[in-house]
Scaffold this active site. Structure first.
Site, PDB file in Angstrom:
ATOM      1  N   ASN A 152       0.950  -1.143   0.057  1.00 56.41           N
ATOM      2  CA  ASN A 152      -0.065   0.006   0.039  1.00 56.41           C
ATOM      3  C   ASN A 152       0.911   1.401   0.131  1.00 56.41           C
ATOM      4  O   ASN A 152       0.705   2.354  -0.906  1.00 56.41           O
ATOM      5  CB  ASN A 152      -0.865   0.107   1.155  1.00 56.41           C
ATOM      6  CG  ASN A 152      -1.956  -1.015   1.139  1.00 56.41           C
ATOM      7  OD1 ASN A 152      -2.358  -1.589   0.093  1.00 56.41           O
ATOM      8  ND2 ASN A 152      -2.602  -1.231   2.187  1.00 56.41           N
TER       9      ASN A 152
ATOM     10  N   SER B  39      -0.123 -10.497   1.741  1.00 57.15           N
ATOM     11  CA  SER B  39      -1.398 -10.301   2.195  1.00 57.15           C
ATOM     12  C   SER B  39      -1.138  -9.225   3.190  1.00 57.15           C
ATOM     13  O   SER B  39      -0.016  -8.776   3.767  1.00 57.15           O
ATOM     14  CB  SER B  39      -1.950 -11.645   2.979  1.00 57.15           C
ATOM     15  OG  SER B  39      -2.726 -11.184   4.096  1.00 57.15           O
ATOM     16  N   LYS B  40      -2.242  -8.353   3.515  1.00 52.94           N
ATOM     17  CA  LYS B  40      -2.127  -7.417   4.565  1.00 52.94           C
ATOM     18  C   LYS B  40      -1.886  -8.109   5.894  1.00 52.94           C
ATOM     19  O   LYS B  40      -1.405  -7.321   6.670  1.00 52.94           O
ATOM     20  CB  LYS B  40      -3.518  -6.616   4.437  1.00 52.94           C
ATOM     21  CG  LYS B  40      -3.770  -5.668   3.449  1.00 52.94           C
ATOM     22  CD  LYS B  40      -5.061  -5.038   3.559  1.00 52.94           C
ATOM     23  CE  LYS B  40      -5.251  -4.182   2.276  1.00 52.94           C
ATOM     24  NZ  LYS B  40      -6.551  -3.478   2.675  1.00 52.94           N
ATOM     25  N   ARG B  41      -2.170  -9.035   6.191  1.00 50.53           N
ATOM     26  CA  ARG B  41      -1.902  -9.886   7.246  1.00 50.53           C
ATOM     27  C   ARG B  41      -0.440 -10.132   7.638  1.00 50.53           C
ATOM     28  O   ARG B  41      -0.009 -10.500   8.604  1.00 50.53           O
ATOM     29  CB  ARG B  41      -2.843 -11.225   7.406  1.00 50.53           C
ATOM     30  CG  ARG B  41      -4.171 -10.893   7.099  1.00 50.53           C
ATOM     31  CD  ARG B  41      -4.956 -12.084   7.239  1.00 50.53           C
ATOM     32  NE  ARG B  41      -6.328 -12.287   7.350  1.00 50.53           N
ATOM     33  CZ  ARG B  41      -7.035 -12.309   6.139  1.00 50.53           C
ATOM     34  NH1 ARG B  41      -6.401 -12.393   4.990  1.00 50.53           N
ATOM     35  NH2 ARG B  41      -8.235 -12.190   6.108  1.00 50.53           N
ATOM     36  N   ASP B  42       0.264 -10.084   6.363  1.00 43.73           N
ATOM     37  CA  ASP B  42       1.503 -10.663   6.558  1.00 43.73           C
ATOM     38  C   ASP B  42       2.287  -9.185   7.332  1.00 43.73           C
ATOM     39  O   ASP B  42       3.046  -8.362   6.566  1.00 43.73           O
ATOM     40  CB  ASP B  42       2.461 -10.593   5.199  1.00 43.73           C
ATOM     41  CG  ASP B  42       3.784 -11.088   5.246  1.00 43.73           C
ATOM     42  OD1 ASP B  42       4.491 -11.179   6.367  1.00 43.73           O
ATOM     43  OD2 ASP B  42       4.381 -11.534   4.250  1.00 43.73           O
TER      44      ASP B  42
END
Length: 298
Positions: free
Chosen positions: A3, A237-240
């Protein structure tokens, strides 16, 4: 980090063209918004050295710049489409659409092509279904809605929205306005003339151009930039969280090091460069399209 790289590229596109940069908070899906996320994002952008001319913290001619504060505006433009006969209620669940015999497995949208199940319901049928389920609201996409546009990085794209997406949702059954609809209203009213974003949104563009046309807004230019991917080519992933800015800042990385890392990932500088955003903008101001040529090496 993905992002942030997209934000850096969007900022560079604007600054290298002597344009204005607009920061908008897209927080319509309130149940999924993490407390403090907006404040953290603004802090991260400022720390990197990015600035903006209009936004939630500095105002501008098109306030408010937070989508959750613009609901009345979206409702007004939804009514505009309703009065034109371009909106109808849909009572289908995701599961029902996925299992519809006439629905292809996957379209160019966020799921299967909508088969038009609720498009031709009678008033009586709608009344009966409304007793059991609150409807979403779909755009009645014309059969001849073939959209052709030239993306500054992806080239010429053609999509028949009815065939490849179908009638798409403008407002969900829970009352939340769809991303596709809200961003078009915002971009139109905020006079955005260039959109730079990740290439995962490329398939959304034809739908949005159709809405620009139906609402009478000028159509902006688009540049869809590559996402950061892992060694296997999978989108991060944003979770990374290991790829977030927080760990780098905690380890003592400077803003110039991080900007250099992001810029090197899309061939704007040599690997290992330390550079501030302002310096990058100056490099490309003489020929802004060098940015496109550099990114196109990916």
């Amino acid at each position: 980090m993905g992002n942030l790289r997209t934000a850096l590229l969007a900022w560079l596109f604007a600054r290298s063209h002597n344009g204005r940069f607009v920061l908008r908070i897209e927080d319509l899906d309130r149940p999924r918004v993490r407390p403090g996320a907006t404040e953290q994002m603004i802090d991260d952008l400022r720390w990197l050295g990015l600035d903006w001319d209009e936004g939630p913290d500095c105002g501008g001619p098109h306030v408010p710049y937070t989508q959750s504060e613009r609901l009345d505006i979206y409702q007004h433009y939804l009514r505009t489409l309703e009065k034109a006969g371009l909106v109808y209620p849909c009572y289908c669940s995701r599961a029902e659409i996925a299992h519809a015999a006439s629905a292809p497995q996957q379209g160019a949208g966020d799921g299967p092509v909508y088969p038009g199940t609720c498009r031709y319901l009678t008033a009586k049928q709608r009344s009966e279904k409304a007793r059991m389920r609150r409807p979403s609201l779909r755009l009645r996409v014309p059969d001849d809605a073939t959209i052709t546009f030239t993306d500054q990085l992806a080239g010429t794209i053609t999509q028949n929205v009815q065939q490849e997406v179908g009638d798409f949702i403008l407002c969900r059954s829970d009352g939340i306005f769809a991303y596709q609809f809200a961003v078009v209203v915002d971009d139109g009213l905020m006079r955005i003339n260039q959109i730079v974003r990740g290439d995962d949104l490329l398939s959304s563009t034809a739908r949005q151009i159709l809405l620009f046309q139906l609402l009478g807004f000028p159509i902006p230019k688009f540049a869809h930039v590559p996402l950061i991917r892992d060694a296997s080519g999978k989108r991060l992933s944003k979770r990374d969280r290991s790829m977030g800015l927080g760990p780098l800042r905690a380890e003592g990385a400077t803003a110039e090091e991080v900007v250099g890392l992001l810029a090197a990932g899309c061939h704007l500088v040599e690997t290992g460069s330390n550079v501030a955003p302002d310096e990058l903008a100056k490099r490309f101001r003489s020929d802004p399209y060098d940015i496109i040529r550099a990114i196109s090496q990916e």
